[in-house]
Design an enzyme around this catalytic site. Structure first.
Site, PDB file in Angstrom:
ATOM      1  N   TYR A 190      60.019   8.691 -34.624  1.00 40.31           N
ATOM      2  CA  TYR A 190      59.797   7.095 -34.441  1.00 40.31           C
ATOM      3  C   TYR A 190      59.551   6.997 -32.869  1.00 40.31           C
ATOM      4  O   TYR A 190      58.430   6.454 -32.562  1.00 40.31           O
ATOM      5  CB  TYR A 190      61.244   6.691 -34.863  1.00 40.31           C
ATOM      6  CG  TYR A 190      61.351   5.325 -34.164  1.00 40.31           C
ATOM      7  CD1 TYR A 190      60.781   4.215 -34.911  1.00 40.31           C
ATOM      8  CD2 TYR A 190      62.212   5.060 -33.208  1.00 40.31           C
ATOM      9  CE1 TYR A 190      61.164   2.911 -34.212  1.00 40.31           C
ATOM     10  CE2 TYR A 190      62.419   3.847 -32.512  1.00 40.31           C
ATOM     11  CZ  TYR A 190      61.859   2.940 -33.419  1.00 40.31           C
ATOM     12  OH  TYR A 190      62.022   1.418 -32.808  1.00 40.31           O
TER      13      TYR A 190
HETATM   14  N1  LIG Z   1      66.883  -3.111 -33.447  1.00 40.81           N
HETATM   15  C1  LIG Z   1      66.956  -2.229 -32.529  1.00 40.81           C
HETATM   16  O1  LIG Z   1      67.774  -1.505 -32.208  1.00 40.81           O
HETATM   17  C2  LIG Z   1      65.445  -1.779 -31.964  1.00 40.81           C
HETATM   18  C3  LIG Z   1      65.327  -1.322 -30.634  1.00 40.81           C
HETATM   19  C4  LIG Z   1      64.238  -1.201 -30.223  1.00 40.81           C
HETATM   20  C5  LIG Z   1      62.924  -1.335 -30.772  1.00 40.81           C
HETATM   21  N2  LIG Z   1      63.051  -2.182 -31.836  1.00 40.81           N
HETATM   22  C6  LIG Z   1      61.714  -2.235 -32.604  1.00 40.81           C
HETATM   23  O2  LIG Z   1      61.782  -3.865 -32.589  1.00 40.81           O
HETATM   24  C7  LIG Z   1      60.780  -4.065 -33.995  1.00 40.81           C
HETATM   25  C8  LIG Z   1      61.693  -5.031 -34.866  1.00 40.81           C
HETATM   26  O3  LIG Z   1      63.067  -4.477 -35.334  1.00 40.81           O
HETATM   27  P1  LIG Z   1      64.201  -5.107 -35.924  1.00 40.81           P
HETATM   28  O4  LIG Z   1      65.269  -4.586 -35.331  1.00 40.81           O
HETATM   29  O5  LIG Z   1      63.911  -6.719 -35.507  1.00 40.81           O
HETATM   30  O6  LIG Z   1      64.060  -4.765 -37.402  1.00 40.81           O
HETATM   31  P2  LIG Z   1      64.515  -5.422 -38.702  1.00 40.81           P
HETATM   32  O7  LIG Z   1      65.744  -6.238 -38.517  1.00 40.81           O
HETATM   33  O8  LIG Z   1      64.712  -4.306 -39.657  1.00 40.81           O
HETATM   34  O9  LIG Z   1      63.282  -6.408 -39.117  1.00 40.81           O
HETATM   35  C9  LIG Z   1      62.042  -5.595 -39.168  1.00 40.81           C
HETATM   36  C10 LIG Z   1      60.992  -6.707 -39.536  1.00 40.81           C
HETATM   37  O10 LIG Z   1      59.856  -6.231 -39.584  1.00 40.81           O
HETATM   38  C11 LIG Z   1      59.351  -6.210 -41.022  1.00 40.81           C
HETATM   39  N3  LIG Z   1      58.656  -4.974 -41.567  1.00 40.81           N
HETATM   40  C12 LIG Z   1      59.210  -3.730 -41.501  1.00 40.81           C
HETATM   41  N4  LIG Z   1      58.253  -2.825 -42.094  1.00 40.81           N
HETATM   42  C13 LIG Z   1      57.248  -3.372 -42.147  1.00 40.81           C
HETATM   43  C14 LIG Z   1      55.810  -2.936 -42.475  1.00 40.81           C
HETATM   44  N5  LIG Z   1      55.589  -1.851 -42.789  1.00 40.81           N
HETATM   45  N6  LIG Z   1      54.950  -3.889 -42.394  1.00 40.81           N
HETATM   46  C15 LIG Z   1      55.171  -5.124 -42.128  1.00 40.81           C
HETATM   47  N7  LIG Z   1      56.289  -5.735 -41.839  1.00 40.81           N
HETATM   48  C16 LIG Z   1      57.422  -4.886 -41.841  1.00 40.81           C
HETATM   49  C17 LIG Z   1      60.348  -6.837 -42.095  1.00 40.81           C
HETATM   50  O11 LIG Z   1      59.968  -7.466 -43.034  1.00 40.81           O
HETATM   51  P3  LIG Z   1      60.755  -8.016 -44.417  1.00 40.81           P
HETATM   52  O12 LIG Z   1      61.798  -8.696 -44.003  1.00 40.81           O
HETATM   53  O13 LIG Z   1      59.927  -8.277 -45.301  1.00 40.81           O
HETATM   54  O14 LIG Z   1      61.176  -6.500 -44.978  1.00 40.81           O
HETATM   55  C18 LIG Z   1      61.158  -7.491 -40.882  1.00 40.81           C
HETATM   56  O15 LIG Z   1      60.653  -8.873 -40.885  1.00 40.81           O
HETATM   57  C19 LIG Z   1      60.481  -2.797 -34.475  1.00 40.81           C
HETATM   58  O16 LIG Z   1      59.257  -2.463 -34.173  1.00 40.81           O
HETATM   59  C20 LIG Z   1      61.563  -1.821 -34.041  1.00 40.81           C
HETATM   60  O17 LIG Z   1      61.006  -0.749 -33.842  1.00 40.81           O
HETATM   61  C21 LIG Z   1      64.258  -2.221 -32.337  1.00 40.81           C
END
Ligand SMILES: NC(=O)c1ccc[n+]([C@@H]2O[C@H](COP(=O)([O-])OP(=O)(O)OC[C@H]3O[C@@H](n4cnc5c(N)ncnc54)[C@H](OP(=O)(O)O)[C@@H]3O)[C@@H](O)[C@H]2O)c1
Length: 256
Positions: free
Chosen positions: A161
């Site tokens: 990742y």
């Molecule tokens: N949360 C953390 O701690 C964290 C830290 C650093 C970076 N990030 C990054 O921030 C971004 C958002 O993460 P989050 O924490 O908001 O995640 P999340 O709450 O799990 O939400 C993920 C979102 O992305 C969509 N999604 C997931 N896989 C997808 C795919 N293959 N194609 C299209 N849409 C997809 C989901 O759609 P559905 O609802 O339809 O499934 C949802 O809208 C990611 O890139 C993650 O790597 C997160």
């Protein structure tokens, strides 16, 4: 407050939940319209659209798997139709490559399938979706790519990742170089640990993990979605027009 001209349209991938949802709501609160994508949760995406309409802005939700490059031409056509029908426009202003999933596995146990999916969604998809959208992105626009604090500090289980996100950070610099002639800025936002559904919601739901990460963070807690969305919205505003090719960590000072 950041100024977003009334006609500004921001496309955020993966905005049915989590950081993407917080971002589109922040953009709308600041007077911008949005196109949001979701992978599977159409109902949640529509409820975000309703929240944005309640704020007096326009929003459209489109389905997209950002790991499925072969579907991008059809997505671009659906986006063209949405832009024409809802805004009578051919182009949009800002792209936030946010969609993504967590899949925790030590290097010794990571399967080729897990690896490929992480790279497809977090790196290859960002590359080719941005390529596909370039003709529709207005000159003078913005691109924000989501990275992670895990490219600076290492936690076991995040190798594939974090390496894919590190590739996106390098890609960000190259995009800034190549798109600069069109007045487009490109930056990477790298959140620390945030309480979302990401990775099974462990940061939010596992009290021990939450406490451990809070203790490692200068501001004394883990992040919340609204620690990130408004920051991204501000990066899209005019006050940040000279910021480009940067990795901006937004982690409350995690692991410093
Ligand atoms: N949360 C953390 O701690 C964290 C830290 C650093 C970076 N990030 C990054 O921030 C971004 C958002 O993460 P989050 O924490 O908001 O995640 P999340 O709450 O799990 O939400 C993920 C979102 O992305 C969509 N999604 C997931 N896989 C997808 C795919 N293959 N194609 C299209 N849409 C997809 C989901 O759609 P559905 O609802 O339809 O499934 C949802 O809208 C990611 O890139 C993650 O790597 C997160």
């Amino acid at each position: 407050m950041t100024s977003h001209p009334a006609s500004t349209i921001t496309l955020v991938t993966g905005a049915s939940r989590g950081l993407g949802r917080s971002t589109v709501l922040a953009v709308a609160r600041e007077g911008g319209d949005v196109v949001l994508t979701y992978r599977s949760q159409a109902d949640e995406a529509q409820s975000v659209v309703a929240d944005i309409v309640a704020l007096g802005r326009k929003a459209v939700a489109l389905q997209l798997d950002t790991g499925a490059v072969s579907t991008f031409p059809a997505f671009v056509e659906r986006l063209r139709v949405a832009l024409r029908d809802t805004w009578q426009r051919e182009r949009f202003d800002h792209l936030v490559n946010n969609a993504g999933h967590g899949d925790v596995a030590p290097i010794a146990a990571t399967t080729e399938q897990q690896f490929d999916r992480l790279v497809d969604v977090h790196f290859k998809g960002v590359f080719f979706l941005t390529q596909a959208l370039l003709p529709l992105l207005d000159d003078g626009g913005r691109i924000v790519n989501l990275s992670t604090g895990l490219t600076r500090f290492a936690y076991p289980g995040y190798a594939a990742y974090a390496a894919a996100k590190a590739a996106v950070e390098t890609l960000t610099v190259y995009m800034a170089k190549e798109f600069g002639a069109r007045g487009i800025t490109v930056n990477a936002v790298a959140p620390g640990a945030i309480e979302t559904d990401f990775g099974g919601g462990a940061v939010r739901d596992d009290a021990e993990i939450n406490r451990h990460l809070a203790n490692l963070t200068a501001l004394g807690r883990v992040g919340l979605p609204d620690d990130i969305g408004p920051m991204i919205a501000s990066l899209l505003g005019d006050a940040n027009r000279w910021v480009t090719a940067q990795r901006i960590e937004v982690s409350g000072g995690q692991a410093i």
